[in-house]
Design a protein around this motif. Structure first.
Motif, PDB file in Angstrom:
ATOM      1  N   ALA A 119       0.840  -1.205   0.000  1.00  0.00           N
ATOM      2  CA  ALA A 119       0.000   0.000   0.000  1.00  0.00           C
ATOM      3  C   ALA A 119       0.870   1.249   0.000  1.00  0.00           C
ATOM      4  N   ASP A 120       0.395   2.288  -0.682  1.00  0.00           N
ATOM      5  CA  ASP A 120       1.138   3.547  -0.765  1.00  0.00           C
ATOM      6  C   ASP A 120       1.466   4.123   0.613  1.00  0.00           C
ATOM      7  N   GLU A 121       0.512   4.032   1.546  1.00  0.00           N
ATOM      8  CA  GLU A 121       0.761   4.595   2.873  1.00  0.00           C
ATOM      9  C   GLU A 121       1.849   3.820   3.615  1.00  0.00           C
ATOM     10  N   VAL A 122       1.937   2.527   3.382  1.00  0.00           N
ATOM     11  CA  VAL A 122       2.998   1.719   3.990  1.00  0.00           C
ATOM     12  C   VAL A 122       4.336   2.072   3.352  1.00  0.00           C
ATOM     13  N   ARG A 123       4.343   2.234   2.043  1.00  0.00           N
ATOM     14  CA  ARG A 123       5.566   2.608   1.327  1.00  0.00           C
ATOM     15  C   ARG A 123       6.050   3.988   1.797  1.00  0.00           C
ATOM     16  N   THR A 124       5.121   4.938   1.959  1.00  0.00           N
ATOM     17  CA  THR A 124       5.473   6.274   2.428  1.00  0.00           C
ATOM     18  C   THR A 124       6.044   6.225   3.839  1.00  0.00           C
ATOM     19  N   ALA A 125       5.388   5.500   4.727  1.00  0.00           N
ATOM     20  CA  ALA A 125       5.878   5.373   6.105  1.00  0.00           C
ATOM     21  C   ALA A 125       7.258   4.724   6.128  1.00  0.00           C
ATOM     22  N   SER A 126       7.468   3.731   5.276  1.00  0.00           N
ATOM     23  CA  SER A 126       8.760   3.063   5.213  1.00  0.00           C
ATOM     24  C   SER A 126       9.856   4.008   4.740  1.00  0.00           C
ATOM     25  N   ARG A 127       9.534   4.883   3.792  1.00  0.00           N
ATOM     26  CA  ARG A 127      10.512   5.878   3.333  1.00  0.00           C
ATOM     27  C   ARG A 127      10.887   6.834   4.454  1.00  0.00           C
ATOM     28  N   ILE A 128       9.910   7.235   5.259  1.00  0.00           N
ATOM     29  CA  ILE A 128      10.181   8.135   6.383  1.00  0.00           C
ATOM     30  C   ILE A 128      11.087   7.438   7.389  1.00  0.00           C
ATOM     31  N   HIS A 129      10.747   6.201   7.735  1.00  0.00           N
ATOM     32  CA  HIS A 129      11.582   5.439   8.671  1.00  0.00           C
ATOM     33  C   HIS A 129      12.996   5.283   8.131  1.00  0.00           C
ATOM     34  N   ALA A 130      13.121   4.968   6.847  1.00  0.00           N
ATOM     35  CA  ALA A 130      14.438   4.789   6.231  1.00  0.00           C
ATOM     36  C   ALA A 130      15.238   6.084   6.299  1.00  0.00           C
ATOM     37  N   ARG A 131      14.592   7.212   6.011  1.00  0.00           N
ATOM     38  CA  ARG A 131      15.269   8.505   6.052  1.00  0.00           C
ATOM     39  C   ARG A 131      15.745   8.832   7.470  1.00  0.00           C
ATOM     40  N   LEU A 132      14.898   8.571   8.465  1.00  0.00           N
ATOM     41  CA  LEU A 132      15.288   8.811   9.849  1.00  0.00           C
ATOM     42  C   LEU A 132      16.442   7.908  10.263  1.00  0.00           C
ATOM     43  N   LEU A 133      16.378   6.657   9.855  1.00  0.00           N
ATOM     44  CA  LEU A 133      17.470   5.735  10.163  1.00  0.00           C
ATOM     45  C   LEU A 133      18.769   6.179   9.508  1.00  0.00           C
ATOM     46  N   ASP A 134      18.694   6.716   8.286  1.00  0.00           N
ATOM     47  CA  ASP A 134      19.895   7.253   7.641  1.00  0.00           C
ATOM     48  C   ASP A 134      20.534   8.324   8.525  1.00  0.00           C
ATOM     49  N   GLY A 135      19.707   9.178   9.113  1.00  0.00           N
ATOM     50  CA  GLY A 135      20.212  10.222  10.007  1.00  0.00           C
ATOM     51  C   GLY A 135      20.853   9.646  11.259  1.00  0.00           C
ATOM     52  N   PHE A 136      20.199   8.663  11.870  1.00  0.00           N
ATOM     53  CA  PHE A 136      20.765   8.023  13.056  1.00  0.00           C
ATOM     54  C   PHE A 136      22.081   7.319  12.724  1.00  0.00           C
ATOM     55  N   ILE A 137      22.131   6.682  11.579  1.00  0.00           N
ATOM     56  CA  ILE A 137      23.357   6.001  11.149  1.00  0.00           C
ATOM     57  C   ILE A 137      24.483   7.018  10.985  1.00  0.00           C
ATOM     58  N   ALA A 138      24.203   8.129  10.338  1.00  0.00           N
ATOM     59  CA  ALA A 138      25.219   9.166  10.135  1.00  0.00           C
ATOM     60  C   ALA A 138      25.708   9.724  11.475  1.00  0.00           C
ATOM     61  N   MET A 139      24.786   9.996  12.399  1.00  0.00           N
ATOM     62  CA  MET A 139      25.179  10.516  13.712  1.00  0.00           C
ATOM     63  C   MET A 139      26.019   9.497  14.478  1.00  0.00           C
ATOM     64  N   THR A 140      25.647   8.240  14.392  1.00  0.00           N
ATOM     65  CA  THR A 140      26.388   7.186  15.081  1.00  0.00           C
ATOM     66  C   THR A 140      27.790   7.050  14.504  1.00  0.00           C
ATOM     67  N   GLU A 141      27.913   7.122  13.174  1.00  0.00           N
ATOM     68  CA  GLU A 141      29.232   7.051  12.542  1.00  0.00           C
ATOM     69  C   GLU A 141      30.103   8.234  12.969  1.00  0.00           C
ATOM     70  N   GLN A 142      29.514   9.419  13.057  1.00  0.00           N
ATOM     71  CA  GLN A 142      30.272  10.600  13.497  1.00  0.00           C
ATOM     72  C   GLN A 142      30.755  10.435  14.932  1.00  0.00           C
ATOM     73  N   GLU A 143      29.888   9.921  15.767  1.00  0.00           N
ATOM     74  CA  GLU A 143      30.256   9.708  17.176  1.00  0.00           C
ATOM     75  C   GLU A 143      31.355   8.653  17.278  1.00  0.00           C
ATOM     76  N   LEU A 144      31.246   7.603  16.496  1.00  0.00           N
ATOM     77  CA  LEU A 144      32.271   6.550  16.495  1.00  0.00           C
ATOM     78  C   LEU A 144      33.636   7.095  16.095  1.00  0.00           C
ATOM     79  N   ALA A 145      33.658   8.011  15.165  1.00  0.00           N
ATOM     80  CA  ALA A 145      34.925   8.576  14.687  1.00  0.00           C
ATOM     81  C   ALA A 145      35.651   9.338  15.798  1.00  0.00           C
ATOM     82  N   ARG A 146      34.923   9.776  16.807  1.00  0.00           N
ATOM     83  CA  ARG A 146      35.528  10.539  17.907  1.00  0.00           C
ATOM     84  C   ARG A 146      35.919   9.674  19.100  1.00  0.00           C
ATOM     85  N   LEU A 147      35.540   8.420  19.079  1.00  0.00           N
ATOM     86  CA  LEU A 147      35.768   7.566  20.246  1.00  0.00           C
ATOM     87  C   LEU A 147      37.083   6.802  20.168  1.00  0.00           C
ATOM     88  N   ALA A 148      37.664   6.614  21.319  1.00  0.00           N
ATOM     89  CA  ALA A 148      38.815   5.728  21.442  1.00  0.00           C
ATOM     90  C   ALA A 148      38.291   4.302  21.573  1.00  0.00           C
TER      91      ALA A 148
END
Length: 80
Positions: A7-36
Motif C-alpha cells: 500500500a502507498d501509505e505503507v511505502r510512504t511510512a517506510s521511506r520516512i523510517h528509512a530517512r530517519l534511520l539514515d540520520g541516526f546512522i550518520a550521527m552514530t558514525e560521526q560519534e564513532l569517529a571521535r571515540l577511542a
C-alpha cells in the motif's frame, strides 16, 4: 513469483523510517569517529549494525535500496 503489492501509505511510512534511520546512522558514525577503542565504541558498533539492518528492511519495503554502503573501518576489540 511476483512481488507483493504494498500500500502507498505503507511505502510512504517506510521511506520516512528509512530517512530517519539514515540520520541516526550518520550521527552514530560521526560519534564513532571521535571515540577511542573501548566499551563505548563496541556498543555503538553493535547499535550501528542493528540500525543498518533496520534500514535495509525499511528500504526494501519502501522500494528504496542503497546501492553502496560506506562503512567505517572500525574493528571491535573482543579482548577476552
Amino acid at each position: 513469483m511476483s512481488a507483493p503489492m504494498i500500500a502507498d501509505e505503507v511505502r510512504t511510512a517506510s521511506r520516512i523510517h528509512a530517512r530517519l534511520l539514515d540520520g541516526f546512522i550518520a550521527m552514530t558514525e560521526q560519534e564513532l569517529a571521535r571515540l577511542a577503542p573501548g566499551f563505548a565504541e563496541e556498543s555503538l558498533l553493535e547499535s550501528l549494525e542493528r540500525l543498518r539492518a533496520a534500514r535495509k528492511s525499511y528500504g526494501t519495503t519502501a522500494g528504496v535500496v542503497v546501492a553502496t554502503v560506506t562503512e567505517p573501518v572500525l574493528a571491535a576489540s573482543n579482548a577476552a
